[in-house]
Design a protein around this motif. Structure first.
Motif, PDB file in Angstrom:
ATOM      1  N   ARG A 127      -3.694 -36.651 -15.773  1.00  0.00           N
ATOM      2  CA  ARG A 127      -4.342 -35.514 -16.439  1.00  0.00           C
ATOM      3  C   ARG A 127      -3.397 -34.772 -17.384  1.00  0.00           C
ATOM      4  NH1 ARG A 127      -7.326 -30.008 -14.101  1.00  0.00           N
ATOM      5  NH2 ARG A 127      -8.010 -29.343 -16.181  1.00  0.00           N
ATOM      6  N   TRP A 128      -2.127 -34.604 -16.963  1.00  0.00           N
ATOM      7  CA  TRP A 128      -1.180 -33.834 -17.766  1.00  0.00           C
ATOM      8  C   TRP A 128       0.059 -34.677 -18.080  1.00  0.00           C
ATOM      9  CZ3 TRP A 128      -2.567 -30.837 -13.076  1.00  0.00           C
ATOM     10  CH2 TRP A 128      -3.648 -29.969 -13.304  1.00  0.00           C
ATOM     11  N   PRO A 129      -0.100 -35.752 -18.825  1.00  0.00           N
ATOM     12  CA  PRO A 129       1.030 -36.656 -19.071  1.00  0.00           C
ATOM     13  C   PRO A 129       2.192 -36.004 -19.809  1.00  0.00           C
ATOM     14  CG  PRO A 129      -0.801 -37.164 -20.537  1.00  0.00           C
ATOM     15  CD  PRO A 129      -1.323 -36.197 -19.527  1.00  0.00           C
ATOM     16  N   ASP A 130       1.921 -34.911 -20.530  1.00  0.00           N
ATOM     17  CA  ASP A 130       2.983 -34.260 -21.299  1.00  0.00           C
ATOM     18  C   ASP A 130       3.616 -33.077 -20.562  1.00  0.00           C
ATOM     19  OD1 ASP A 130       2.581 -36.000 -23.462  1.00  0.00           O
ATOM     20  OD2 ASP A 130       0.929 -34.751 -24.220  1.00  0.00           O
ATOM     21  N   ARG A 134       0.036 -40.016  -4.399  1.00  0.00           N
ATOM     22  CA  ARG A 134      -1.326 -39.990  -4.928  1.00  0.00           C
ATOM     23  C   ARG A 134      -1.538 -38.777  -5.830  1.00  0.00           C
ATOM     24  NH1 ARG A 134      -5.401 -39.973  -0.565  1.00  0.00           N
ATOM     25  NH2 ARG A 134      -6.758 -41.122  -1.984  1.00  0.00           N
ATOM     26  N   VAL A 135      -0.999 -37.632  -5.400  1.00  0.00           N
ATOM     27  CA  VAL A 135      -1.094 -36.421  -6.230  1.00  0.00           C
ATOM     28  C   VAL A 135      -0.350 -36.632  -7.546  1.00  0.00           C
ATOM     29  CG1 VAL A 135      -0.434 -33.991  -6.394  1.00  0.00           C
ATOM     30  CG2 VAL A 135      -1.353 -34.897  -4.249  1.00  0.00           C
ATOM     31  N   LEU A 136       0.836 -37.215  -7.448  1.00  0.00           N
ATOM     32  CA  LEU A 136       1.671 -37.428  -8.635  1.00  0.00           C
ATOM     33  C   LEU A 136       0.983 -38.345  -9.641  1.00  0.00           C
ATOM     34  CD1 LEU A 136       4.379 -36.877  -9.971  1.00  0.00           C
ATOM     35  CD2 LEU A 136       5.366 -38.738  -8.625  1.00  0.00           C
ATOM     36  N   ALA A 137       0.360 -39.402  -9.161  1.00  0.00           N
ATOM     37  CA  ALA A 137      -0.338 -40.318 -10.064  1.00  0.00           C
ATOM     38  C   ALA A 137      -1.467 -39.598 -10.804  1.00  0.00           C
ATOM     39  CB  ALA A 137      -0.892 -41.503  -9.281  1.00  0.00           C
ATOM     40  N   ASP A 152      -6.782 -39.735   3.183  1.00  0.00           N
ATOM     41  CA  ASP A 152      -7.010 -41.043   2.571  1.00  0.00           C
ATOM     42  C   ASP A 152      -8.380 -41.154   1.914  1.00  0.00           C
ATOM     43  OD1 ASP A 152      -4.501 -41.827   3.387  1.00  0.00           O
ATOM     44  OD2 ASP A 152      -5.207 -42.743   5.249  1.00  0.00           O
ATOM     45  N   ASP A 153      -9.305 -40.278   2.298  1.00  0.00           N
ATOM     46  CA  ASP A 153     -10.653 -40.329   1.730  1.00  0.00           C
ATOM     47  C   ASP A 153     -10.812 -39.432   0.505  1.00  0.00           C
ATOM     48  OD1 ASP A 153     -11.384 -42.108   3.709  1.00  0.00           O
ATOM     49  OD2 ASP A 153     -12.164 -40.554   5.046  1.00  0.00           O
ATOM     50  N   LEU A 154      -9.803 -38.598   0.232  1.00  0.00           N
ATOM     51  CA  LEU A 154      -9.874 -37.733  -0.948  1.00  0.00           C
ATOM     52  C   LEU A 154      -9.637 -38.545  -2.216  1.00  0.00           C
ATOM     53  CD1 LEU A 154      -7.866 -34.520   0.086  1.00  0.00           C
ATOM     54  CD2 LEU A 154     -10.343 -34.750  -0.152  1.00  0.00           C
ATOM     55  N   ASP A 155     -10.301 -38.158  -3.285  1.00  0.00           N
ATOM     56  CA  ASP A 155     -10.096 -38.776  -4.592  1.00  0.00           C
ATOM     57  C   ASP A 155      -9.154 -37.865  -5.390  1.00  0.00           C
ATOM     58  OD1 ASP A 155     -10.129 -39.807  -7.127  1.00  0.00           O
ATOM     59  OD2 ASP A 155     -12.322 -39.816  -7.339  1.00  0.00           O
ATOM     60  N   PRO A 156      -7.871 -38.241  -5.524  1.00  0.00           N
ATOM     61  CA  PRO A 156      -6.915 -37.374  -6.225  1.00  0.00           C
ATOM     62  C   PRO A 156      -7.340 -37.038  -7.650  1.00  0.00           C
ATOM     63  CG  PRO A 156      -5.770 -39.157  -5.094  1.00  0.00           C
ATOM     64  CD  PRO A 156      -7.236 -39.476  -5.042  1.00  0.00           C
ATOM     65  N   LEU A 157      -7.959 -37.984  -8.354  1.00  0.00           N
ATOM     66  CA  LEU A 157      -8.382 -37.727  -9.732  1.00  0.00           C
ATOM     67  C   LEU A 157      -9.481 -36.664  -9.782  1.00  0.00           C
ATOM     68  CD1 LEU A 157      -8.381 -41.356 -11.196  1.00  0.00           C
ATOM     69  CD2 LEU A 157      -6.746 -39.516 -11.652  1.00  0.00           C
ATOM     70  N   ARG A 158     -10.356 -36.668  -8.788  1.00  0.00           N
ATOM     71  CA  ARG A 158     -11.402 -35.646  -8.730  1.00  0.00           C
ATOM     72  C   ARG A 158     -10.789 -34.283  -8.437  1.00  0.00           C
ATOM     73  NH1 ARG A 158     -14.860 -33.024  -5.120  1.00  0.00           N
ATOM     74  NH2 ARG A 158     -13.789 -33.914  -3.325  1.00  0.00           N
ATOM     75  N   ILE A 159      -9.772 -34.250  -7.559  1.00  0.00           N
ATOM     76  CA  ILE A 159      -9.093 -32.991  -7.227  1.00  0.00           C
ATOM     77  C   ILE A 159      -8.390 -32.434  -8.464  1.00  0.00           C
ATOM     78  CG2 ILE A 159      -7.296 -31.911  -5.831  1.00  0.00           C
ATOM     79  CD1 ILE A 159      -9.690 -32.716  -4.170  1.00  0.00           C
ATOM     80  N   ILE A 160      -7.667 -33.291  -9.161  1.00  0.00           N
ATOM     81  CA  ILE A 160      -6.903 -32.860 -10.327  1.00  0.00           C
ATOM     82  C   ILE A 160      -7.817 -32.428 -11.467  1.00  0.00           C
ATOM     83  CG2 ILE A 160      -5.265 -33.632 -12.104  1.00  0.00           C
ATOM     84  CD1 ILE A 160      -3.955 -33.173  -9.455  1.00  0.00           C
TER      85      ILE A 160
END
Length: 229
Positions: free
Chosen positions: A38-41, A30-33, A97-105
């Motif tokens: 956010r930082w594809p490069d 989930r973190v990796l996705a 499981d309740d964390l939003d990885p995109l919000r964290i990143i």
């Protein structure tokens, strides 16, 4: 009696590890996705996190093979025995499981906190493996010794990407109180939860492997790591 005690200890130890390794690589997915989004490069960061994920998956499979060779399933331990589950719960006030990885990143402050949590968890795991490699009961089980030696070699690279991100972005490393929380969680497992589970004669075994739910294919050749014992 002594052999029963030893078997029970090793069963419980392996069951806790197989839970945590599975929890580890699925959480990293989930973190990796989110990092890729956010930082594809940032290929260096993505590559090191991918390597971490690959190792966690490999370790899970080694423990699974260790149980399969013995013809038994792991004991049904849950997230109460998960170091990262407990740490995330305290630091973020939420289940993994309740964390939003995109919000964290998307929030550097939250990602900074996540990096420190992962880094401390991995460093704790490395120290614990070094202790287990000297444990007389573990030393008598050749299969587990092979697994723990591999984990000992792999672990140092696991906290590297997170410490590197903190340093590159001028963020602080772990504080004394974060290290204290990490130590508390470990002590809680070792001194409270482990003895309770050990004495719980009603603790059942799993009826399915954790990875049967995540759609991953098993790697070829992993069982050879768990030979012996």
């Amino acid at each position: 009696m002594i052999k029963r005690f030893q078997r029970r200890y090793l069963d419980l130890l392996g069951s806790i590890y197989i839970y945590n390794e599975h929890r580890g690589y699925t959480a990293i997915d989930r973190v990796l996705a989110a990092v890729r989004a956010r930082w594809p490069d940032d290929h260096a960061l993505i590559s090191t996190i991918e390597s971490h994920r690959t190792d966690e998956r490999k370790h899970y499979l080694m423990f699974r093979s260790w149980f399969e060779r013995r013809g038994i399933m792991p004991l049904a331990v849950d997230r109460t025995c998960g170091h990262i589950d407990r740490f995330v719960g305290i630091m973020f006030g939420s289940k993994i499981d309740d964390l939003d990885p995109l919000r964290i990143i998307a929030n550097d402050g939250l990602f900074e906190r996540m990096c420190r949590v992962i880094s401390l968890t991995e460093k704790r795991g490395h120290r614990q493996v070094q202790i287990l490699l000297r444990h007389p009961i573990v030393r008598a089980e050749k299969g587990l010794m092979k697994i723990f030696r591999i984990i000992e070699q792999d672990e140092p690279s696991h906290w590297a990407p997170y410490d590197a991100w903190l340093e590159a972005h001028g963020r602080r490393q772990s504080s004394w109180w974060e290290r204290a929380i990490d130590g508390f969680i470990h002590s809680e497992l070792l001194l409270l939860k482990l003895p309770i589970l050990f004495l719980n004669s009603r603790l059942s075994r799993r009826n399915a492997w954790p990875d049967e739910q995540d759609g991953c294919e098993r790697s070829i050749g992993i069982p050879s790591f768990a030979a012996g014992g």
